[in-house]
Scaffold this active site. Structure first.
Site, mmCIF file in Angstrom:
data_model
loop_
_atom_site.group_PDB
_atom_site.id
_atom_site.type_symbol
_atom_site.label_atom_id
_atom_site.label_comp_id
_atom_site.label_asym_id
_atom_site.label_seq_id
_atom_site.Cartn_x
_atom_site.Cartn_y
_atom_site.Cartn_z
ATOM 1 N N GLU A 76 0.824 -1.225 0.000
ATOM 2 C CA GLU A 76 0.000 0.000 0.000
ATOM 3 C C GLU A 76 0.853 1.268 0.000
ATOM 4 O O GLU A 76 0.526 2.241 -0.677
ATOM 5 C CB GLU A 76 -0.905 -0.021 1.240
ATOM 6 C CG GLU A 76 -1.956 1.068 1.257
ATOM 7 C CD GLU A 76 -2.921 0.901 2.435
ATOM 8 O OE1 GLU A 76 -3.518 -0.171 2.560
ATOM 9 O OE2 GLU A 76 -3.040 1.843 3.227
ATOM 10 N N ASP A 77 1.954 1.247 0.736
ATOM 11 C CA ASP A 77 2.668 2.499 1.012
ATOM 12 C C ASP A 77 4.089 2.594 0.461
ATOM 13 O O ASP A 77 4.772 3.592 0.709
ATOM 14 C CB ASP A 77 2.731 2.738 2.538
ATOM 15 C CG ASP A 77 1.355 3.008 3.138
ATOM 16 O OD1 ASP A 77 0.465 3.431 2.387
ATOM 17 O OD2 ASP A 77 1.176 2.776 4.349
#
Ligand SMILES: Nc1nc2c(ncn2[C@@H]2O[C@H](COP(=O)(O)OP(=O)(O)O)[C@@H](OP(=O)(O)OP(=O)(O)O)[C@H]2O)c(=O)[nH]1
Ligand SMILES: [Mn+2]
Length: 175
Positions: free
Chosen positions: A62-63
């Protein structure tokens, strides 16, 4: 017993998130959150190694620039599938992402629910101590309310972690 696979996952996460900081006033290294989530699970008696490994990898796709393929190659398809369950689609609008977290929580596997509970507990503990940089009090309050709705769809998964969350919700008059 610390495993080689677990230490490799933590090392991978630390490298991938190395430029990121949390939103607290001290800008704590992001990896602290991953260590906290793994610790919450270990303290709750979770010994499932796939769960503990996925816990430290839960934000890596996600990051960061990490991909599911990379996670699968390094840590196997079981871990990669768990990380997939925990990954928000960042191409969606924020309101939609927040709505989907509530909806997806109810449909998650029990192992993903465990990690999600620990993730929310750590974020709420942070939020009890500090207001994140750039947040208003109203935004902080809304996060507690939204997190309660996510957690309500994760219940019946781990009594110890749910009790820690409920103590926070009681403190905020949300329960
Ligand atoms: N409470 C809190 N959150 C912080 C802090 N630093 C970084 N975060 C991250 O910020 C997210 C909440 O901020 P939002 O504005 O609502 O969401 P966004 O960053 O995804 O846009 C949390 O994501 P999430 O979707 O709730 O969970 P996850 O991304 O960790 O899985 C959390 O991971 C902090 O100091 N306190
Ligand atoms: Mn997280």
């Amino acid at each position: 017993m610390a495993s080689l696979d677990f230490m490799r996952a933590l090392k991978f996460a630390a490298q991938k998130h190395s430029k990121q900081r949390r939103k607290d006033p001290d800008s704590t290294p992001y990896v602290n959150h991953l260590i906290n989530v793994g610790t919450i699970l270990a303290e709750a008696g979770i010994k499932d190694e796939g769960v503990l490994i996925a816990a430290v990898l839960h934000d890596v796709v996600e990051d960061t620039d990490a991909t599911f393929q990379e996670v699968e190659t390094l840590f196997g398809v079981d871990v990669s599938n768990l990380v997939h369950e925990l990954t928000d689609d960042k191409t969606l609008e924020k309101a939609e992402r927040k709505r989907l977290q509530i909806e997806k929580a109810a449909k998650s596997t029990k192992r993903a629910k465990l990690i999600k509970l620990a993730d929310k507990l750590d974020n709420l503990r942070d939020l009890q101590m500090n207001t994140p940089q750039g947040w208003t009090e109203e935004r902080r309050e809304e996060y507690f309310e939204w997190a309660k709705r996510v957690v309500d769809n994760l219940r019946g998964t781990n009594a110890m972690i749910e009790e820690s969350l409920d103590q926070i919700f009681r403190d905020r008059n949300l329960l």
